[in-house]
Design a protein around this motif. Structure first.
Motif, mmCIF file in Angstrom:
data_model
loop_
_atom_site.group_PDB
_atom_site.id
_atom_site.type_symbol
_atom_site.label_atom_id
_atom_site.label_comp_id
_atom_site.label_asym_id
_atom_site.label_seq_id
_atom_site.Cartn_x
_atom_site.Cartn_y
_atom_site.Cartn_z
ATOM 1 N N GLU A 363 0.752 -1.143 0.018
ATOM 2 C CA GLU A 363 0.083 0.093 -0.255
ATOM 3 C C GLU A 363 0.935 1.346 0.079
ATOM 4 N N THR A 364 1.953 1.173 0.877
ATOM 5 C CA THR A 364 2.795 2.305 0.959
ATOM 6 C C THR A 364 3.545 2.607 -0.373
ATOM 7 N N ILE A 365 4.029 1.577 -1.037
ATOM 8 C CA ILE A 365 4.640 1.767 -2.545
ATOM 9 C C ILE A 365 3.593 2.144 -3.458
ATOM 10 N N LEU A 366 2.482 1.813 -3.190
ATOM 11 C CA LEU A 366 1.303 2.479 -4.410
ATOM 12 C C LEU A 366 1.170 4.034 -4.037
ATOM 13 N N ALA A 367 0.924 4.255 -2.855
ATOM 14 C CA ALA A 367 0.238 5.376 -2.582
ATOM 15 C C ALA A 367 1.583 6.471 -2.647
ATOM 16 N N SER A 368 2.748 5.938 -2.689
ATOM 17 C CA SER A 368 3.976 6.820 -2.754
ATOM 18 C C SER A 368 4.061 7.310 -4.200
ATOM 19 N N GLN A 369 3.634 6.919 -5.257
ATOM 20 C CA GLN A 369 3.498 7.034 -6.495
ATOM 21 C C GLN A 369 2.754 8.458 -6.784
ATOM 22 N N PHE A 370 1.912 8.796 -5.687
ATOM 23 C CA PHE A 370 1.135 10.175 -6.065
ATOM 24 C C PHE A 370 1.081 11.034 -5.040
ATOM 25 N N ASP A 371 0.497 12.138 -5.152
ATOM 26 C CA ASP A 371 0.830 13.395 -4.043
ATOM 27 C C ASP A 371 -0.455 13.486 -3.454
ATOM 28 N N ARG A 372 -1.397 12.474 -3.800
ATOM 29 C CA ARG A 372 -2.952 12.582 -3.021
ATOM 30 C C ARG A 372 -3.485 11.445 -2.876
ATOM 31 N N PRO A 373 -4.524 11.140 -2.185
ATOM 32 C CA PRO A 373 -5.122 10.020 -2.118
ATOM 33 C C PRO A 373 -5.341 9.113 -3.312
ATOM 34 N N LEU A 374 -5.121 7.724 -3.199
ATOM 35 C CA LEU A 374 -5.099 6.963 -4.374
ATOM 36 C C LEU A 374 -6.395 5.945 -4.324
ATOM 37 N N MET A 375 -7.067 6.003 -5.223
ATOM 38 C CA MET A 375 -8.283 5.284 -5.269
ATOM 39 C C MET A 375 -7.703 4.083 -6.247
ATOM 40 N N ILE A 376 -8.264 2.744 -5.456
ATOM 41 C CA ILE A 376 -8.022 1.464 -6.367
ATOM 42 C C ILE A 376 -9.213 0.860 -6.200
ATOM 43 N N THR A 377 -9.540 0.328 -7.647
ATOM 44 C CA THR A 377 -11.012 -0.220 -7.640
ATOM 45 C C THR A 377 -10.956 -1.671 -8.462
ATOM 46 N N HIS A 378 -11.879 -2.385 -8.769
ATOM 47 C CA HIS A 378 -12.165 -3.435 -9.300
ATOM 48 C C HIS A 378 -11.358 -4.440 -8.915
#
Length: 488
Positions: A363-378
């Motif tokens: 989760e931290t790796i994924l979130a660190s790609q962006f500068d705001r909250p990340l939405m993961i779907t499907h």
RNA sequence: UCCUCGGUAGCUCAAUGGUAGAGCGUUCGGCUGUUAACCGAAAUGUUGGGGGUUCAAGUCCCUCCCGAGGAGCCA
């Protein structure tokens, strides 16, 4: 505790002396309100007339109102936050519940003997009453000081456990009831309070109806988590792990509903991201489908974060929070399908396969790609709850949404479109080996006027931890309940 | 439940297997502008419990208890 006891009568029972004689109708009315206005929170927006309680000629006020009384004589009551003294001058930092403390300056030549003795007796966390003149002073952090003319110790505190030096978390947790008084804890819990208010305001202004879901429930809500079991007149009952299932019937009555209350998980989790008892806000909306749900979560986060920024600048500053991170919480948020997230992680060298769950590190790796909250779907249907609606284009995928907070705070929101087809939901209940009988009422919603609907849940403490950049959830709730820890 | 680290003064921590220490807090004294104030002095210990090795254990071994972080699970 000894001699002070007799002083409490004077402290709490002081008669408003202006009551008789030339008292106006207005001042009489204010005096009648005395007890009420004094118990009000001192941090209000300025509406509370907390200075309306005259003591002799001196108004009794909160530190938050000092700016309105510059040059005047006022009375303050509160606790000694810190004390520094010199031979003939003393500095007494007073805390009264206001966001800021104020420094009372006690000069030996300007006070009588009893006040000077009181200065010596006013140890850390003693309750005191100060009368003095409000002055502006550039040397004071808040800009104001009180030049004390009278000082009374209401109770002298002996050996307060929490000193101005460092303490370990185990010790502070044992003294949580006292730790609350510390400036950092006060700032965090003010942010929590403001966040709760902002959340309620968001839904209330959009005409959602608050539905309080039950805390005692007859069976597992989702059949996954470990629940706290209790005795309900001889039958087992469980502390609720989610209000969602009870919200869905209410959505058929009110359209847009939400619940906001404590939630319980008996998982033996022992990390900075877990509590046994935490607060969750869960909206549920009739005829809202998946895209609308994602938009709602986005709008909700942006609005609530924005409101907290408006109202808690001072608190966030004192916590040394980099507010630019929070200022960036504006729609649109980055979105990513589960499959893309897996591919991204594989690209980072993680040995993950389709169907695997993300751990905290992922989760931290994924979130660190962006500068705001990340939405993961499907997400894959198999990894999600039984009631989630499958994607029409690929029934192996669930119309589920997770929002991952930046900076390693993990999942703060989880939601989905719900299955509204009766037979499909019944099959899922069977597939998950849940007791059909216990879910009959839940299936009823799909028998009497079925409707597509969606909702999400947000864990308040994780949200507040992220807002305040707290290292551990235990600081974001007044009395944390953790694995094997239920004191105080 | 599992893995890792830890438990010494009220608190935060030192102490090659060889006399139990410091800072803060407390108490006493000094200081007229301090911001975790400062300076001087004093008091404070069943080294988490039990067992073992050793001439000698805070230190090594076994065991139990407690705490911290993490994993799994989740918000």
């Amino acid at each position: 505790m000894r001699p002070a006891a007799s002083r409490f009568g004077r402290w709490s029972g002081r008669p408003p002396t202006r009551e008789c004689g030339e008292a106006t109708a207005a001042s009489r009315a204010r005096s009648a309100d005395l007890s009420e206005s004094r118990s009000e929170t001192p941090a209000g927006d300025g509406a509370a007339p907390d200075d309306a309680a005259p003591v002799g000629d001196v108004p009794s006020i909160y530190i938050a109102r000092l700016a309105d009384h510059v040059g005047e004589l006022v009375e303050l009551r509160g606790w000694v936050d810190k004390r520094r003294s010199s031979g003939k001058i003393g500095f007494l930092e007073l805390r009264d519940g206001s966001p800021d403390t104020v420094q009372g300056v006690v000069s030996r030549k300007e006070v009588d003997e009893s006040s000077w003795e009181a200065m010596q007796a006013a140890t850390q966390e003693s309750t005191v009453r100060l009368v003095g003149r409000v002055v502006e002073d550039a040397r004071a952090p808040s800009g104001y000081e009180l030049h004390v003319s009278e000082l009374e110790v209401l109770q002298a505190t002996e050996e307060y456990p929490i000193t101005p030096k460092e303490h370990g978390t185990a010790f502070l947790m044992e003294n949580r009831h006292l730790w609350l008084r510390s400036s950092r804890q006060r700032a965090i819990l003010r942010v929590r309070s403001a966040a709760i208010a902002a959340i309620r305001e968001f839904f209330d202004r959009r005409d959602y109806v608050l539905i309080d879901s039950p805390i005692l429930t007859p069976a597992a809500c989702e059949g996954t988590s470990t629940l706290f079991e209790t005795d309900y007149f001889g039958d087992p009952a469980y502390l609720s792990q989610s209000g969602q299932l009870y919200l869905e019937p209410a959505a058929a009555a009110f359209g847009k509903v939400y619940c906001f209350g404590p939630t319980f998980r008996a998982e033996k989790s022992k990390t900075r991201r877990h509590l046994m008892e935490f607060w969750m806000v869960e909206p549920e909306v009739a005829f809202l489908e998946f895209d609308g749900l994602c938009a709602l979560a986005e709008e909700f986060l942006a609005a609530v974060v924005g409101r907290v920024l408006e109202r808690c600048r001072g608190e966030l500053e004192s916590l040394e929070r980099d507010v630019s991170v929070l200022e960036r919480v504006q729609a649109p948020f980055p979105r990513m399908r589960y499959r893309e997230a897996i591919e991204l992680l594989q690209g980072e060298g993680k040995e993950l396969q389709f169907g695997d769950d993300f751990g905290a590190e992922e989760e931290t790796i994924l979130a660190s790609q962006f500068d705001r909250p990340l939405m993961i779907t499907h997400y894959p249907v198999a990894s999600k709850a039984f009631y989630m609606q499958p994607d029409a284009e690929d029934p192996e995928l669930a119309l589920a949404l997770d929002v991952i907070a930046p900076e390693g705070y993990g999942e703060i929101i989880g939601g989905s479109q719900r299955i509204h087809d009766h037979d499909l939901l019944a099959r899922r209940i069977d597939q998950h080996e849940l007791p059909r009988q216990a879910f009959q009422w839940y299936l009823d919603i799909r028998r009497y006027g079925a409707f597509p609907h969606s909702g999400f849940g947000m864990g308040l403490e994780r949200f507040v931890a992220w807002l305040t950049r707290s290292p551990h959830l235990r600081e974001t709730i007044p009395y944390p309940r953790m694995l094997h820890k239920i004191y105080p």
